[in-house]
Design an enzyme around this catalytic site. Structure first.
Site, PDB file in Angstrom:
ATOM      1  N   HIS A 178      35.240  45.310  41.028  1.00 16.35           N
ATOM      2  CA  HIS A 178      35.398  44.704  39.744  1.00 16.35           C
ATOM      3  C   HIS A 178      34.572  45.814  38.560  1.00 16.35           C
ATOM      4  O   HIS A 178      33.131  45.182  38.666  1.00 16.35           O
ATOM      5  CB  HIS A 178      35.865  43.021  39.510  1.00 16.35           C
ATOM      6  N   GLU A 232      33.264  43.451  36.668  1.00  9.69           N
ATOM      7  CA  GLU A 232      31.591  42.492  36.798  1.00  9.69           C
ATOM      8  C   GLU A 232      30.893  42.619  38.044  1.00  9.69           C
ATOM      9  O   GLU A 232      29.494  43.288  37.371  1.00  9.69           O
ATOM     10  CB  GLU A 232      32.637  41.036  36.551  1.00  9.69           C
ATOM     11  N   CYS A 263      37.797  36.367  37.374  1.00 10.87           N
ATOM     12  CA  CYS A 263      38.357  35.787  38.665  1.00 10.87           C
ATOM     13  C   CYS A 263      37.326  35.312  38.980  1.00 10.87           C
ATOM     14  O   CYS A 263      35.460  35.354  38.590  1.00 10.87           O
ATOM     15  CB  CYS A 263      38.788  36.742  39.764  1.00 10.87           C
ATOM     16  N   CYS A 321      33.825  37.125  40.215  1.00  8.45           N
ATOM     17  CA  CYS A 321      33.286  37.522  39.567  1.00  8.45           C
ATOM     18  C   CYS A 321      32.425  36.911  39.215  1.00  8.45           C
ATOM     19  O   CYS A 321      31.003  36.273  39.053  1.00  8.45           O
ATOM     20  CB  CYS A 321      33.878  38.422  38.765  1.00  8.45           C
TER      21      CYS A 321
END
Length: 163
Positions: free
Chosen positions: A61, A63, A91, A94
């Site tokens: 992801h 992040e 999410c 993260c």
């Protein structure tokens, strides 16, 4: 007079724009268009976009990739003097990493009613039981981020229907 740091909303607008540029890169590569930048002392030290499909890695992801970059720049896993800007609400994975690296502040654009872990479904970033809490600013350039996400998923659905 308060000792609280002054939050420059113009900077939030600018840095979220940089995160949106990363999200567009993801979009162009047929990844879910989410981008992130990490800022320290007014300068961007890390930039990333979703690369789950490209890297065949569920943890890739925006992040997570930006956090790894920032840790390399600083030479430490603690990001206690940095701010994370991300185009979509983090999410749970993260959010867990955000708490772990101790970001004092997280700024995101679009909320995520299905898996948001910074206030929508749950709020891992401010759970009193955890060892760290982040200040959250949300809604910065939200319409642009939401439009990018909606366009991406509409195109995916259209391709599926045509195929």
């Amino acid at each position: 007079m308060s000792d609280d740091p002054i939050i420059d909303l113009q900077s939030d607008h600018y840095f979220m724009g940089e995160a949106l540029r990363q999200a567009v890169k993801a979009y162009e590569r047929e990844e879910v268009p989410i981008g992130a930048v990490i800022v320290r002392e007014g300068r961007i030290i890390a930039r990333a976009y979703n690369q789950v499909e490209l890297l065949k890695d569920a943890t890739a992801h925006a992040e997570m990739l930006a956090i790894t970059q920032a840790e390399g720049v600083i030479g430490d896993w603690r990001l206690t003097d940095c701010t994370l800007y991300v185009t979509k609400e983090p999410c749970p994975m993260c959010a867990g990493a955000i708490v772990h690296v101790r970001f004092p502040r997280v700024v995101f654009a679009a909320s995520d009613a299905k898996s948001g872990a910074a206030g929508s479904v749950m709020n891992l970033l401010q759970m009193p039981q955890l060892n760290h809490r982040s200040d959250i600013t949300h809604g910065v350039r939200e319409p642009e981020s939401r439009q990018l996400l909606q366009n991406f998923f509409a195109e995916k659905r259209a391709k599926k229907g045509a195929g």
